[in-house]
Design a protein around this motif. Sequence first.
Motif, PDB file in Angstrom:
ATOM      1  N   ASP A  91       0.614   4.123  -2.704  1.00 38.38           N
ATOM      2  CA  ASP A  91       0.378   5.522  -2.316  1.00 38.38           C
ATOM      3  C   ASP A  91       1.401   6.459  -2.956  1.00 38.38           C
ATOM      4  O   ASP A  91       1.049   7.570  -3.376  1.00 38.38           O
ATOM      5  CB  ASP A  91       0.414   5.669  -0.780  1.00 38.38           C
ATOM      6  N   THR A  92       2.673   6.034  -3.044  1.00 39.55           N
ATOM      7  CA  THR A  92       3.668   6.893  -3.673  1.00 39.55           C
ATOM      8  C   THR A  92       3.376   7.050  -5.172  1.00 39.55           C
ATOM      9  O   THR A  92       3.650   8.106  -5.741  1.00 39.55           O
ATOM     10  CB  THR A  92       5.116   6.387  -3.492  1.00 39.55           C
TER      11      THR A  92
ATOM     12  N   GLN B  39       0.837  -1.203   0.000  1.00 41.80           N
ATOM     13  CA  GLN B  39       0.000   0.000   0.000  1.00 41.80           C
ATOM     14  C   GLN B  39       0.870   1.250   0.000  1.00 41.80           C
ATOM     15  O   GLN B  39       0.546   2.232  -0.665  1.00 41.80           O
ATOM     16  CB  GLN B  39      -0.925   0.008   1.220  1.00 41.80           C
ATOM     17  N   GLU B  40       2.007   1.198   0.707  1.00 44.13           N
ATOM     18  CA  GLU B  40       2.904   2.349   0.745  1.00 44.13           C
ATOM     19  C   GLU B  40       3.439   2.677  -0.653  1.00 44.13           C
ATOM     20  O   GLU B  40       3.487   3.845  -1.052  1.00 44.13           O
ATOM     21  CB  GLU B  40       4.069   2.093   1.705  1.00 44.13           C
TER      22      GLU B  40
ATOM     23  N   ASP C 235       0.906   9.757  -5.647  1.00 40.27           N
ATOM     24  CA  ASP C 235       1.452  11.089  -5.385  1.00 40.27           C
ATOM     25  C   ASP C 235       2.288  11.636  -6.538  1.00 40.27           C
ATOM     26  O   ASP C 235       2.650  12.797  -6.521  1.00 40.27           O
ATOM     27  CB  ASP C 235       2.317  11.073  -4.113  1.00 40.27           C
TER      28      ASP C 235
END
Length: 100
Positions: free
Chosen positions: A95-96, A91-92, A99
């Motif tokens: 998420d990047t 998920q990290e 962005d």
Amino acid sequence: MKSPLKRSQDQEKKLADRYDGTVNSGSGNGWIHKNDVRSERFSFEAKTTEKKSYSLKVDELIKAEKNALISGREMVFAVELGGRNWMVLSQETFDTLLDT
């Protein structure tokens, strides 16, 4: 019908070509570059099967993520299933990507 080794090599080459990366020769038995393919940003661990399912294990994900982080890259776990690559990422990492 292609052998499992040939299917695996084809998958790795296609990933490297698509994401402007390189295949890590001997990734399964070497000590320098552990995941199968690496690009500037990503480290890919690639698996392929002709079966209708693939059993994804947390230990495989953690190992691939650790190997990616050591090389300063984000991990993508690519599973070729049903003739398509399915990309698994944390998920990290997802998420990047949102962005950027």
